[in-house]
Design a protein around this motif. Structure first.
Motif, mmCIF file in Angstrom:
data_model
loop_
_atom_site.group_PDB
_atom_site.id
_atom_site.type_symbol
_atom_site.label_atom_id
_atom_site.label_comp_id
_atom_site.label_asym_id
_atom_site.label_seq_id
_atom_site.Cartn_x
_atom_site.Cartn_y
_atom_site.Cartn_z
ATOM 1 N N ASN A 113 0.873 -1.165 0.000
ATOM 2 C CA ASN A 113 0.000 0.000 0.000
ATOM 3 C C ASN A 113 0.914 1.220 0.000
ATOM 4 O O ASN A 113 1.693 1.421 0.925
ATOM 5 C CB ASN A 113 -0.896 0.002 1.239
ATOM 6 C CG ASN A 113 -1.920 1.132 1.210
ATOM 7 O OD1 ASN A 113 -1.570 2.291 0.971
ATOM 8 N ND2 ASN A 113 -3.177 0.814 1.467
ATOM 9 N N TYR A 114 0.856 2.022 -1.028
ATOM 10 C CA TYR A 114 1.714 3.198 -1.153
ATOM 11 C C TYR A 114 0.903 4.482 -0.994
ATOM 12 O O TYR A 114 1.316 5.561 -1.446
ATOM 13 C CB TYR A 114 2.430 3.200 -2.514
ATOM 14 C CG TYR A 114 1.503 3.042 -3.691
ATOM 15 C CD1 TYR A 114 0.874 4.155 -4.242
ATOM 16 C CD2 TYR A 114 1.233 1.797 -4.234
ATOM 17 C CE1 TYR A 114 0.010 4.017 -5.315
ATOM 18 C CE2 TYR A 114 0.374 1.648 -5.313
ATOM 19 C CZ TYR A 114 -0.242 2.760 -5.843
ATOM 20 O OH TYR A 114 -1.117 2.614 -6.897
ATOM 21 N N GLY A 115 -0.233 4.350 -0.300
ATOM 22 C CA GLY A 115 -1.225 5.423 -0.212
ATOM 23 C C GLY A 115 -2.531 4.901 -0.770
ATOM 24 O O GLY A 115 -3.616 5.400 -0.480
ATOM 25 N N LYS A 119 -3.061 -3.721 -5.265
ATOM 26 C CA LYS A 119 -4.104 -4.665 -5.680
ATOM 27 C C LYS A 119 -5.260 -3.925 -6.358
ATOM 28 O O LYS A 119 -5.787 -4.368 -7.385
ATOM 29 C CB LYS A 119 -4.613 -5.432 -4.454
ATOM 30 C CG LYS A 119 -5.712 -6.455 -4.730
ATOM 31 C CD LYS A 119 -6.075 -7.181 -3.431
ATOM 32 C CE LYS A 119 -7.061 -8.316 -3.688
ATOM 33 N NZ LYS A 119 -8.415 -7.808 -3.992
ATOM 34 N N THR A 120 -5.647 -2.785 -5.800
ATOM 35 C CA THR A 120 -6.756 -2.009 -6.355
ATOM 36 C C THR A 120 -6.423 -1.506 -7.758
ATOM 37 O O THR A 120 -7.266 -1.521 -8.658
ATOM 38 C CB THR A 120 -7.090 -0.823 -5.431
ATOM 39 O OG1 THR A 120 -7.489 -1.333 -4.165
ATOM 40 C CG2 THR A 120 -8.209 0.026 -6.006
ATOM 41 N N VAL A 157 7.636 -5.220 -7.776
ATOM 42 C CA VAL A 157 7.632 -3.886 -7.172
ATOM 43 C C VAL A 157 9.017 -3.564 -6.616
ATOM 44 O O VAL A 157 9.508 -4.231 -5.709
ATOM 45 C CB VAL A 157 6.583 -3.786 -6.048
ATOM 46 C CG1 VAL A 157 6.613 -2.389 -5.429
ATOM 47 C CG2 VAL A 157 5.195 -4.095 -6.596
ATOM 48 N N LYS A 158 9.641 -2.542 -7.192
ATOM 49 C CA LYS A 158 10.939 -2.073 -6.704
ATOM 50 C C LYS A 158 10.678 -0.803 -5.913
ATOM 51 O O LYS A 158 10.523 0.291 -6.472
ATOM 52 C CB LYS A 158 11.878 -1.805 -7.892
ATOM 53 C CG LYS A 158 13.269 -1.375 -7.478
ATOM 54 C CD LYS A 158 13.974 -2.440 -6.672
ATOM 55 C CE LYS A 158 15.369 -1.971 -6.272
ATOM 56 N NZ LYS A 158 16.001 -2.892 -5.323
ATOM 57 N N SER A 159 10.593 -0.955 -4.576
ATOM 58 C CA SER A 159 10.174 0.178 -3.755
ATOM 59 C C SER A 159 10.560 -0.044 -2.302
ATOM 60 O O SER A 159 10.674 -1.191 -1.850
ATOM 61 C CB SER A 159 8.646 0.339 -3.847
ATOM 62 O OG SER A 159 8.155 1.226 -2.872
ATOM 63 N N HIS A 160 10.724 1.053 -1.561
ATOM 64 C CA HIS A 160 10.957 0.951 -0.126
ATOM 65 C C HIS A 160 9.730 0.391 0.580
ATOM 66 O O HIS A 160 9.820 -0.093 1.709
ATOM 67 C CB HIS A 160 11.314 2.326 0.455
ATOM 68 C CG HIS A 160 10.216 3.333 0.325
ATOM 69 N ND1 HIS A 160 10.033 4.093 -0.812
ATOM 70 C CD2 HIS A 160 9.219 3.690 1.170
ATOM 71 C CE1 HIS A 160 8.996 4.878 -0.653
ATOM 72 N NE2 HIS A 160 8.475 4.655 0.532
#
Length: 365
Positions: A113-115, A119-120, A157-160
């Motif tokens: 969840n990035y905000g 999935k959505t 997903v390449k993310s913190h």
């Protein structure tokens, strides 16, 4: 007094980084001029989209690119393109298609969840998410064992935000994609290297235009020509609700030009220096442990870390006090449950370093 204060909103010191909740980035004069000039003229939008894609590709070294309204829109559009391929009829009827061939494989540790939940966004693009592995461990067999006739692609997903340990590497994921003839899509929204993932052999890569690039609210998908062509087709379907303003496109191109000319090493050192300056100031706050730490996802970003050990407020209470002040001070709060607050210095100037210290001293003193 800035323009937001004039309409009655708080002044904000952004020590949280390139975050959507604070408007992400501050546009340069050049990017603002690109928006202004683009907005004040007419253009055939399809031609602009195609030309902008060509220009973006010169920075990513990909075969083709498609501009989007955001990285989130890029996730939805890329997903839809894997389902409808080159069929306009399917693109126009995405959510009522009588097909089960819409499964997207993703490692459980990448269901972030990035905000908003990833999935959505994938489901908005018509995809059915298939989570594989466990939240802290994914094997090659977890992916290959879930591939079937309904699988249309693999997301990475390449993310913190994503789990950093125990996940299958992108290299291995690309290898699996090639073996099974499945496109691999990388969500690299906040990543700084615009060529890396294309060069590795990723089929489509999604970037934000407003994070590392410091452009307007925008994004782009870059990768294989045929796949990008199918992404553009989505503007006759769900992409219509995500269309990109002509001024935004020109502002993004201006931001990309500036980004390509930046001295990254110099900027990294300047940000590290600011993190060290704040750390020195904060070391005078009793009951805390102060250090400078590197970004958890491996990017060359250094932040000041404050660990609250014996203070009258806990991390969450301090965060609330900082955000309710004037100016409001927003920090990076992913580890507040561990008593840690991080200060991302990329958007903080030296005067604001003093403001941050004084406010914390006032609250905890």
């Amino acid at each position: 007094m800035n323009i937001y204060e004039k309409i009655g909103l708080q002044k904000v010191i952004n020590a949280s980084g390139r975050m959507t909740i604070l408007g992400v980035s501050v546009l340069s004069d050049k990017s603002t001029e690109g928006f202004k000039e683009g907005s004040q003229n007419f253009v055939v939008m399809e031609d602009l989209m195609n030309k902008a894609g060509e220009i973006v590709s010169t920075y990513t070294k990909a075969e083709a690119s498609c501009v989007t309204s955001s990285a989130s829109a890029g996730i939805a559009i890329a997903t839809a393109s894997l389902i409808t391929k080159d069929s306009q009829t399917m693109a126009e009827n995405l959510h009522i298609l009588n097909t089960d061939k819409r499964e997207i494989i993703i490692q459980k540790g990448h269901v972030v969840n990035y905000g908003a939940p990833i999935k959505t966004m994938i489901e908005l693009g018509g995809g059915k998410l298939v989570e594989v592995g466990q939240s802290n461990l994914t094997s090659e067999e977890n992916i290959t064992g879930n591939i079937n006739e309904n699988t249309v692609g693999i997301f990475y997903v390449k993310s913190h935000h994503s789990v950093q340990k125990g996940m299958l590497s992108l290299e291995k994921t690309i290898e699996i994609g090639k073996k099974y003839n499945l496109p691999v899509v990388v969500d690299a929204a906040a990543e700084e290297d615009l060529e890396k993932y294309v060069a590795m052999g990723t089929d489509m890569v999604i970037y934000s235009g407003s994070k590392a690039i410091e452009g307007p609210a925008s994004g782009f998908i870059t990768g294989k020509k045929e796949l990008i062509k199918n992404c553009k087709l989505q503007y006759k379907g769900i992409g219509r609700a995500m269309k990109v303003d002509k001024g935004v496109i020109m502002s993004l191109l201006s931001a990309l030009e500036q980004y390509s000319q930046k001295d990254e090493a110099k900027i990294e050192q300047e940000n590290k220096k600011k993190a060290e300056l704040l750390a020195e100031e904060l070391k005078g706050i009793k009951g805390t442990e102060i250090s400078v730490v590197k970004d958890e996802a491996g990017r060359e970003i250094y932040r000041t870390e404050m660990k609250l050990k014996e203070t009258k407020l806990n991390a969450e209470e301090l965060i609330n006090e900082l955000e309710s002040g004037n100016p409001a001070i927003y920090t990076r709060n992913y580890y507040k449950n561990q008593g840690k607050i991080h200060f991302d210095m990329r958007s903080v100037d030296e005067k604001e370093i003093g403001n941050i210290f004084k406010r914390i001293e006032e609250i905890l003193g």
